[in-house]
Design a protein around this motif. Structure first.
Motif, PDB file in Angstrom:
ATOM      1  N   ARG A  31     -10.307  57.395   3.568  1.00 18.73           N
ATOM      2  CA  ARG A  31      -8.916  57.434   3.095  1.00 18.73           C
ATOM      3  C   ARG A  31      -7.963  57.875   4.202  1.00 18.73           C
ATOM      4  N   GLY A  32      -8.389  58.851   4.997  1.00 20.53           N
ATOM      5  CA  GLY A  32      -7.534  59.352   6.058  1.00 20.53           C
ATOM      6  C   GLY A  32      -7.136  58.279   7.053  1.00 20.53           C
ATOM      7  N   GLU A  33      -8.005  57.311   7.249  1.00 16.85           N
ATOM      8  CA  GLU A  33      -7.687  56.222   8.177  1.00 16.85           C
ATOM      9  C   GLU A  33      -6.542  55.369   7.645  1.00 16.85           C
ATOM     10  N   VAL A  34      -6.509  55.161   6.330  1.00 22.27           N
ATOM     11  CA  VAL A  34      -5.414  54.401   5.727  1.00 22.27           C
ATOM     12  C   VAL A  34      -4.119  55.202   5.809  1.00 22.27           C
ATOM     13  N   GLU A  35      -4.180  56.489   5.481  1.00 22.06           N
ATOM     14  CA  GLU A  35      -2.977  57.314   5.479  1.00 22.06           C
ATOM     15  C   GLU A  35      -2.386  57.465   6.876  1.00 22.06           C
ATOM     16  N   ALA A  36      -3.247  57.497   7.886  1.00 18.49           N
ATOM     17  CA  ALA A  36      -2.769  57.645   9.267  1.00 18.49           C
ATOM     18  C   ALA A  36      -2.230  56.338   9.828  1.00 18.49           C
ATOM     19  N   GLY A  37      -2.739  55.210   9.340  1.00 21.02           N
ATOM     20  CA  GLY A  37      -2.340  53.908   9.873  1.00 21.02           C
ATOM     21  C   GLY A  37      -1.987  52.939   8.768  1.00 21.02           C
ATOM     22  N   ARG A  38      -0.921  53.226   8.036  1.00 21.50           N
ATOM     23  CA  ARG A  38      -0.554  52.446   6.853  1.00 21.50           C
ATOM     24  C   ARG A  38      -0.257  50.990   7.188  1.00 21.50           C
ATOM     25  N   LEU A  39       0.445  50.773   8.289  1.00 16.50           N
ATOM     26  CA  LEU A  39       0.837  49.408   8.631  1.00 16.50           C
ATOM     27  C   LEU A  39      -0.387  48.565   8.943  1.00 16.50           C
ATOM     28  N   ALA A  40      -1.321  49.101   9.716  1.00 20.25           N
ATOM     29  CA  ALA A  40      -2.550  48.369  10.025  1.00 20.25           C
ATOM     30  C   ALA A  40      -3.347  48.101   8.754  1.00 20.25           C
ATOM     31  N   ALA A  41      -3.382  49.075   7.845  1.00 20.21           N
ATOM     32  CA  ALA A  41      -4.161  48.934   6.615  1.00 20.21           C
ATOM     33  C   ALA A  41      -3.593  47.840   5.720  1.00 20.21           C
ATOM     34  N   VAL A  42      -2.272  47.811   5.531  1.00 19.36           N
ATOM     35  CA  VAL A  42      -1.700  46.808   4.622  1.00 19.36           C
ATOM     36  C   VAL A  42      -1.850  45.415   5.217  1.00 19.36           C
ATOM     37  N   ARG A  43      -1.755  45.289   6.527  1.00 22.13           N
ATOM     38  CA  ARG A  43      -1.950  43.981   7.150  1.00 22.13           C
ATOM     39  C   ARG A  43      -3.396  43.512   7.039  1.00 22.13           C
ATOM     40  N   GLU A  44      -4.332  44.446   7.173  1.00 25.70           N
ATOM     41  CA  GLU A  44      -5.735  44.070   7.049  1.00 25.70           C
ATOM     42  C   GLU A  44      -6.064  43.656   5.617  1.00 25.70           C
ATOM     43  N   LEU A  45      -5.490  44.339   4.643  1.00 22.27           N
ATOM     44  CA  LEU A  45      -5.732  43.975   3.249  1.00 22.27           C
ATOM     45  C   LEU A  45      -5.216  42.578   2.934  1.00 22.27           C
ATOM     46  N   THR A  46      -4.019  42.247   3.415  1.00 22.30           N
ATOM     47  CA  THR A  46      -3.492  40.908   3.155  1.00 22.30           C
ATOM     48  C   THR A  46      -4.359  39.843   3.803  1.00 22.30           C
ATOM     49  N   ALA A  47      -4.870  40.144   4.996  1.00 24.34           N
ATOM     50  CA  ALA A  47      -5.713  39.175   5.686  1.00 24.34           C
ATOM     51  C   ALA A  47      -7.049  38.998   4.973  1.00 24.34           C
ATOM     52  N   ARG A  48      -7.603  40.095   4.500  1.00 30.58           N
ATOM     53  CA  ARG A  48      -8.935  40.030   3.892  1.00 30.58           C
ATOM     54  C   ARG A  48      -8.910  39.375   2.512  1.00 30.58           C
ATOM     55  N   TYR A  49      -7.866  39.629   1.741  1.00 27.49           N
ATOM     56  CA  TYR A  49      -7.814  39.144   0.354  1.00 27.49           C
ATOM     57  C   TYR A  49      -6.908  37.934   0.176  1.00 27.49           C
ATOM     58  N   GLY A  50      -6.147  37.573   1.194  1.00 27.89           N
ATOM     59  CA  GLY A  50      -5.239  36.446   1.055  1.00 27.89           C
ATOM     60  C   GLY A  50      -4.202  36.660  -0.024  1.00 27.89           C
TER      61      GLY A  50
END
Length: 484
Positions: A367-386
């Motif tokens: 979880r800490g990785e998402v909280e520290a890098g929100r922009l990277a996390a949301v972009r990765e989610l959109t890429a992974r799930y379309g």
């Protein structure tokens, strides 16, 4: 609308603009804007003449901005001292201007801590928007002394030690009371945790607007932008033309989630709400206008969008909703074990609304990785799930799978929103906007904006419940439309 550009884009624009201007003109513009903000802050503390200002000067252009601004303050009678963290690489023109205006400099052989302890205002020009990896070890004691001095700390362009492009804080950074940025916002001004370090951010126009690209990396909607997106019924509208949103939520254990999701949905612009699930009695008792069906969703009747997941527990419904040909919002329990392949195979839009913990589970990271890098996390989610993703949190981000769309940052809200059930209200509200015809990215952005605004208005510095937030949505909608 506030917009933000990456460091690379800003640097390219700056070079293009500098080619059109006399040598040093761009830095002088920036320094003049910085000095004006410092004057305003010093006046609020009492006076400019006789005040004590300390400049923390690194080797880059931010150090030059600080030195030129310090020269302007010295000419107004302030006592200005520059702490040179890299004396041999200090901006020569800026240093000469400071010394010529009556300021003084301290290099590595001088003790900066006494002047910092007595400072009224500290200007942070240690590193600029190109800094990476936190403060260098030799800058840390000075930064700590500045923060502990009681002086107002003003950051030049971005607080030293934060990451401009991502909003991450890797290592130690100097927390500012105010940040003066030039030409345009950068992602770190809008995204936590960096945003928290920036304090009140002031944008100085230096002419970059004429050379920046038309499409930014990030954008933050404001009242006028949201007002243009809100669904408005016409004289020919009826409840079905306005859209029907289906809500698959709640369980015997969590009936309240169904009630709160329906509460949000009823305030989202759709003409009717169709509830599907085991909490029908609780929903009808609170909202008798709701259309209730025991399920499954595939047999409940036509809808223009589905909301699935809040308080669902182990109840079925996610697969039915995803198999439909209408937009689907998936939240909370609906995100557990979500099949990325099934989401990517959909032809209708999908909007995922995880908080940081749920996003971490979807990505398989802490979880800490998402909280520290929100922009990277949301972009990765959109890429992974379309799918379009609304990542909830202290900074709520909305990202589209179309990489040409800027990521949206929600500017409303309050920490009091961190309360049980508030996410259920957001899901219902956003799903209703989907049913009314808004695209997923717009529905997520508008939903987050109204939700945060309702919470802020309801809280006014005090705790709020999810029910308070739902009750405040009507007022938030009116405020946006009226422009107040």
């Amino acid at each position: 609308m506030r917009i933000a550009y990456s460091v690379e884009t800003v640097r390219t624009a700056e070079r293009e603009l500098m080619d059109r201007l006399p040598d040093g003109a761009l830095m002088r513009r920036a320094a003049a804007g910085l000095a004006a903000v410092c004057v305003d802050l010093l006046r609020r503390r009492g006076r400019v003449y006789g005040s004590r200002v300390v400049l923390l000067v690194g080797s880059g252009d931010n150090g030059g901005d600080a030195l030129y601004a310090g020269a302007a303050l010295a000419r107004r009678g302030a006592g200005v001292a520059a702490v040179l963290l890299a004396p041999e690489r200090a901006h020569a023109g800026g240093l000469a201007a400071l010394l010529g205006s009556g300021g003084r400099s301290l290099d590595n052989s001088s003790d900066p801590f006494d002047v910092l302890a007595a400072a009224d205002l500290v200007v942070d020009g240690i590193t600029g928007i190109g800094g990476r990896g936190g403060l260098r070890p030799d800058a840390v004691p000075v930064a700590r002394a500045a923060r502990g001095s009681g002086a107002v700390v003003v950051a030049v362009d971005l607080p030293s030690g934060v990451e401009a492009d991502s909003g991450e804080v890797v290592g130690e950074a100097l927390r500012a009371d105010a940040t003066v940025t030039f030409g345009t916002y950068k992602p770190g001004h809008l995204i936590d945790p960096a945003r928290e370090y920036a304090g009140a951010t002031r944008l100085v126009d230096i002419g970059l607007g004429s050379v920046l690209p038309s499409v930014p990396e990030l954008e933050a909607l404001q009242h006028a932008d949201v007002a243009r997106l809100l669904p408005v019924p016409t004289g020919e509208s009826d409840k079905y033309r306005r859209g029907v949103v289906g809500v698959v939520a709640g369980s015997a254990r969590y009936p309240g989630a169904a009630v709160l999701a329906v509460a949000g949905a009823l305030h989202g612009g759709a003409g009717a709400v169709r509830y599907v699930g085991p909490a029908g009695d609780a929903v009808i008792a609170r909202f008798p206008e709701t259309l209730v069906h025991a399920g499954p969703p595939a047999k409940a009747g036509r809808v223009q969008a589905w909301v699935v997941g809040p308080g669902l527990g182990d109840e079925p419904g996610v697969r039915d909703a995803l198999a439909s040909d209408v937009p689907v919002l998936v939240d909370a329990d609906g995100l557990r074990g979500l099949d990325a392949g099934a989401v990517r195979a959909r032809t209708a839009p999908t909007l995922l609304t995880p908080h940081a913990g749920e996003a971490a589970a979807l990505l398989g990271v802490p979880r800490g990785e998402v909280e520290a890098g929100r922009l990277a996390a949301v972009r990765e989610l959109t890429a992974r799930y379309g799918a379009t993703v609304l990542l909830k949190g202290s900074t709520t981000l909305v990202a589209s799978p179309d990489l040409s769309d800027p990521v949206r940052v929600n500017p409303t809200g309050t920490p009091w929103l961190a309360t049980a059930g508030s996410g259920d209200v957001l899901s219902g509200l956003t799903g209703s906007l989907l049913a009314s015809g808004l695209p997923a990215r717009d529905a997520g952005s508008v939903g987050a904006y109204l939700h945060g605004l309702a919470a802020r208005t309801a809280a006014r510095g005090a705790p709020v419940s999810a029910e308070d937030v739902a009750a405040g949505l009507r007022g938030a909608w009116r405020d946006v439309v009226s422009g107040e």
